[in-house]
Scaffold this motif. Structure first.
Motif, PDB file in Angstrom:
ATOM      1  N   LYS A  93       0.814  -1.228   0.000  1.00 14.14           N
ATOM      2  CA  LYS A  93       0.000   0.000   0.000  1.00 14.14           C
ATOM      3  C   LYS A  93       0.845   1.275   0.000  1.00 14.14           C
ATOM      4  O   LYS A  93       0.403   2.316  -0.478  1.00 14.14           O
ATOM      5  CB  LYS A  93      -0.946   0.024   1.204  1.00 14.14           C
ATOM      6  CG  LYS A  93      -2.019  -1.044   1.157  1.00 14.14           C
ATOM      7  CD  LYS A  93      -3.162  -0.585   0.307  1.00 14.14           C
ATOM      8  CE  LYS A  93      -4.326  -1.576   0.407  1.00 14.14           C
ATOM      9  NZ  LYS A  93      -5.310  -1.326  -0.623  1.00 14.14           N
ATOM     10  N   TYR A  94       2.065   1.204   0.517  1.00 12.17           N
ATOM     11  CA  TYR A  94       2.927   2.397   0.572  1.00 12.17           C
ATOM     12  C   TYR A  94       3.223   2.951  -0.819  1.00 12.17           C
ATOM     13  O   TYR A  94       3.572   4.125  -0.976  1.00 12.17           O
ATOM     14  CB  TYR A  94       4.235   2.092   1.313  1.00 12.17           C
ATOM     15  CG  TYR A  94       5.220   1.247   0.533  1.00 12.17           C
ATOM     16  CD1 TYR A  94       6.246   1.850  -0.194  1.00 12.17           C
ATOM     17  CD2 TYR A  94       5.128  -0.134   0.495  1.00 12.17           C
ATOM     18  CE1 TYR A  94       7.151   1.097  -0.922  1.00 12.17           C
ATOM     19  CE2 TYR A  94       6.019  -0.901  -0.218  1.00 12.17           C
ATOM     20  CZ  TYR A  94       7.027  -0.283  -0.927  1.00 12.17           C
ATOM     21  OH  TYR A  94       7.914  -1.043  -1.645  1.00 12.17           O
ATOM     22  N   LYS A  95       3.080   2.138  -1.859  1.00  7.76           N
ATOM     23  CA  LYS A  95       3.370   2.563  -3.232  1.00  7.76           C
ATOM     24  C   LYS A  95       2.251   3.413  -3.844  1.00  7.76           C
ATOM     25  O   LYS A  95       2.484   4.108  -4.842  1.00  7.76           O
ATOM     26  CB  LYS A  95       3.574   1.340  -4.129  1.00  7.76           C
ATOM     27  CG  LYS A  95       4.763   0.490  -3.776  1.00  7.76           C
ATOM     28  CD  LYS A  95       4.804  -0.708  -4.699  1.00  7.76           C
ATOM     29  CE  LYS A  95       5.888  -1.673  -4.319  1.00  7.76           C
ATOM     30  NZ  LYS A  95       5.819  -2.901  -5.131  1.00  7.76           N
ATOM     31  N   GLU A  96       1.068   3.357  -3.272  1.00  5.50           N
ATOM     32  CA  GLU A  96      -0.070   4.039  -3.874  1.00  5.50           C
ATOM     33  C   GLU A  96       0.198   5.543  -4.018  1.00  5.50           C
ATOM     34  O   GLU A  96       0.646   6.197  -3.080  1.00  5.50           O
ATOM     35  CB  GLU A  96      -1.341   3.799  -3.059  1.00  5.50           C
ATOM     36  CG  GLU A  96      -1.808   2.367  -3.141  1.00  5.50           C
ATOM     37  CD  GLU A  96      -3.074   2.080  -2.366  1.00  5.50           C
ATOM     38  OE1 GLU A  96      -3.627   0.989  -2.569  1.00  5.50           O
ATOM     39  OE2 GLU A  96      -3.512   2.926  -1.552  1.00  5.50           O
ATOM     40  N   GLY A  97      -0.045   6.053  -5.217  1.00  2.37           N
ATOM     41  CA  GLY A  97       0.177   7.464  -5.507  1.00  2.37           C
ATOM     42  C   GLY A  97       1.608   7.812  -5.869  1.00  2.37           C
ATOM     43  O   GLY A  97       1.904   8.963  -6.157  1.00  2.37           O
ATOM     44  N   MET A  98       2.498   6.813  -5.855  1.00  2.00           N
ATOM     45  CA  MET A  98       3.909   7.065  -6.171  1.00  2.00           C
ATOM     46  C   MET A  98       4.213   6.694  -7.621  1.00  2.00           C
ATOM     47  O   MET A  98       3.414   6.055  -8.299  1.00  2.00           O
ATOM     48  CB  MET A  98       4.806   6.312  -5.211  1.00  2.00           C
ATOM     49  CG  MET A  98       4.696   6.819  -3.797  1.00  2.00           C
ATOM     50  SD  MET A  98       6.051   6.220  -2.803  1.00  2.00           S
ATOM     51  CE  MET A  98       5.439   6.604  -1.183  1.00  2.00           C
ATOM     52  N   PHE A  99       5.397   7.107  -8.076  1.00  2.00           N
ATOM     53  CA  PHE A  99       5.785   7.006  -9.475  1.00  2.00           C
ATOM     54  C   PHE A  99       7.047   6.168  -9.636  1.00  2.00           C
ATOM     55  O   PHE A  99       7.997   6.328  -8.881  1.00  2.00           O
ATOM     56  CB  PHE A  99       6.074   8.403 -10.040  1.00  2.00           C
ATOM     57  CG  PHE A  99       4.923   9.338  -9.931  1.00  2.00           C
ATOM     58  CD1 PHE A  99       4.034   9.485 -10.978  1.00  2.00           C
ATOM     59  CD2 PHE A  99       4.703  10.075  -8.765  1.00  2.00           C
ATOM     60  CE1 PHE A  99       2.951  10.352 -10.881  1.00  2.00           C
ATOM     61  CE2 PHE A  99       3.631  10.941  -8.665  1.00  2.00           C
ATOM     62  CZ  PHE A  99       2.752  11.080  -9.724  1.00  2.00           C
ATOM     63  N   ILE A 100       7.047   5.326 -10.646  1.00  2.00           N
ATOM     64  CA  ILE A 100       8.255   4.608 -11.064  1.00  2.00           C
ATOM     65  C   ILE A 100       8.798   5.325 -12.292  1.00  2.00           C
ATOM     66  O   ILE A 100       8.069   5.510 -13.281  1.00  2.00           O
ATOM     67  CB  ILE A 100       7.951   3.138 -11.420  1.00  2.00           C
ATOM     68  CG1 ILE A 100       7.632   2.328 -10.174  1.00  2.00           C
ATOM     69  CG2 ILE A 100       9.114   2.518 -12.201  1.00  2.00           C
ATOM     70  CD1 ILE A 100       8.814   2.036  -9.265  1.00  2.00           C
ATOM     71  N   LEU A 101      10.051   5.750 -12.227  1.00  2.00           N
ATOM     72  CA  LEU A 101      10.742   6.296 -13.391  1.00  2.00           C
ATOM     73  C   LEU A 101      11.895   5.354 -13.714  1.00  2.00           C
ATOM     74  O   LEU A 101      12.679   4.988 -12.831  1.00  2.00           O
ATOM     75  CB  LEU A 101      11.261   7.706 -13.120  1.00  2.00           C
ATOM     76  CG  LEU A 101      10.194   8.777 -12.914  1.00  2.00           C
ATOM     77  CD1 LEU A 101      10.838  10.106 -12.565  1.00  2.00           C
ATOM     78  CD2 LEU A 101       9.318   8.922 -14.150  1.00  2.00           C
ATOM     79  N   GLU A 102      11.977   4.972 -14.966  1.00  2.00           N
ATOM     80  CA  GLU A 102      12.989   4.014 -15.382  1.00  2.00           C
ATOM     81  C   GLU A 102      14.314   4.724 -15.648  1.00  2.00           C
ATOM     82  O   GLU A 102      14.362   5.711 -16.387  1.00  2.00           O
ATOM     83  CB  GLU A 102      12.504   3.267 -16.611  1.00  2.00           C
ATOM     84  CG  GLU A 102      11.182   2.571 -16.307  1.00  2.00           C
ATOM     85  CD  GLU A 102      10.979   1.310 -17.087  1.00  2.00           C
ATOM     86  OE1 GLU A 102      11.970   0.603 -17.348  1.00  2.00           O
ATOM     87  OE2 GLU A 102       9.823   1.032 -17.418  1.00  2.00           O
ATOM     88  N   LYS A 103      15.359   4.210 -15.038  1.00  2.00           N
ATOM     89  CA  LYS A 103      16.693   4.813 -15.135  1.00  2.00           C
ATOM     90  C   LYS A 103      17.135   4.960 -16.587  1.00  2.00           C
ATOM     91  O   LYS A 103      17.720   5.977 -16.961  1.00  2.00           O
ATOM     92  CB  LYS A 103      17.684   3.952 -14.353  1.00  2.00           C
ATOM     93  CG  LYS A 103      19.042   4.543 -14.230  1.00  2.00           C
ATOM     94  CD  LYS A 103      19.946   3.679 -13.374  1.00  2.00           C
ATOM     95  CE  LYS A 103      21.333   4.269 -13.345  1.00  2.00           C
ATOM     96  NZ  LYS A 103      22.277   3.374 -12.665  1.00  2.00           N
ATOM     97  N   GLU A 104      16.822   3.988 -17.416  1.00  2.00           N
ATOM     98  CA  GLU A 104      17.197   4.004 -18.846  1.00  2.00           C
ATOM     99  C   GLU A 104      16.557   5.162 -19.590  1.00  2.00           C
ATOM    100  O   GLU A 104      17.069   5.604 -20.613  1.00  2.00           O
ATOM    101  CB  GLU A 104      16.798   2.668 -19.474  1.00  2.00           C
ATOM    102  CG  GLU A 104      16.948   2.595 -20.968  1.00  2.00           C
ATOM    103  CD  GLU A 104      18.377   2.732 -21.468  1.00  2.00           C
ATOM    104  OE1 GLU A 104      18.556   3.202 -22.599  1.00  2.00           O
ATOM    105  OE2 GLU A 104      19.310   2.393 -20.713  1.00  2.00           O
ATOM    106  N   ARG A 105      15.454   5.688 -19.098  1.00  2.00           N
ATOM    107  CA  ARG A 105      14.718   6.755 -19.791  1.00  2.00           C
ATOM    108  C   ARG A 105      15.028   8.140 -19.217  1.00  2.00           C
ATOM    109  O   ARG A 105      14.439   9.130 -19.645  1.00  2.00           O
ATOM    110  CB  ARG A 105      13.203   6.518 -19.680  1.00  2.00           C
ATOM    111  CG  ARG A 105      12.753   5.094 -19.906  1.00  2.00           C
ATOM    112  CD  ARG A 105      12.876   4.602 -21.308  1.00  2.00           C
ATOM    113  NE  ARG A 105      11.796   5.037 -22.147  1.00  2.00           N
ATOM    114  CZ  ARG A 105      11.744   4.778 -23.453  1.00  2.00           C
ATOM    115  NH1 ARG A 105      12.677   4.084 -24.029  1.00  2.00           N
ATOM    116  NH2 ARG A 105      10.744   5.210 -24.172  1.00  2.00           N
ATOM    117  N   MET A 106      15.962   8.214 -18.251  1.00  2.00           N
ATOM    118  CA  MET A 106      16.263   9.457 -17.543  1.00  2.00           C
ATOM    119  C   MET A 106      17.715   9.912 -17.779  1.00  2.00           C
ATOM    120  O   MET A 106      18.602   9.099 -18.006  1.00  2.00           O
ATOM    121  CB  MET A 106      16.116   9.262 -16.027  1.00  2.00           C
ATOM    122  CG  MET A 106      14.728   8.923 -15.549  1.00  2.00           C
ATOM    123  SD  MET A 106      13.648  10.354 -15.577  1.00  2.00           S
ATOM    124  CE  MET A 106      12.543   9.887 -16.885  1.00  2.00           C
TER     125      MET A 106
END
Length: 111
Positions: A93-106
């Protein structure tokens, strides 16, 4: 179509879209660096800017079933990761509302 609003982040270390170099997230908002994405390593962030959301869909990850939206750069429309909308497992549940950004795309700025 209206004018595109681009938010500029302040701070020493900023993650940017690899394709158009628009700010995406601040290093200060990293919750975890221990995630896996479509393209390799990924980071979990509290906040992300200059993104647009795709439709909500259910996906099965190694951590269980989640409702997520893909996130796209609002400037160039490249996929950057996803946003957790709902976690079914109580321990996730701690992940709700959070974002995953992929290192390869940054890109990293200010490191």
């Amino acid at each position: 179509m209206g004018r595109l609003f681009i938010e500029t982040l302040s701070g020493a270390r900023i993650f940017k879209c690899k394709f158009c170099k628009v700010d995406s997230a601040s290093h200060d908002d990293i919750v975890s660096k221990d995630f896996q994405g479509r393209f390799g390593r990924a980071y979990l962030f509290r906040n992300a800017v200059n993104i647009s959301l795709g439709p909500i869909e259910e996906r099965m990850f190694t951590s269980g079933l989640h409702k997520v939206n893909d996130i796209y750069c609002s400037s160039c429309q490249q996929i950057l990761g996803w946003k957790y909308e709902k976690a079914y497992d109580e321990s996730q549940k701690y992940k709700e509302g959070m974002f995953i950004l992929e290192k390869e795309r940054m890109l990293k700025e200010g490191w």
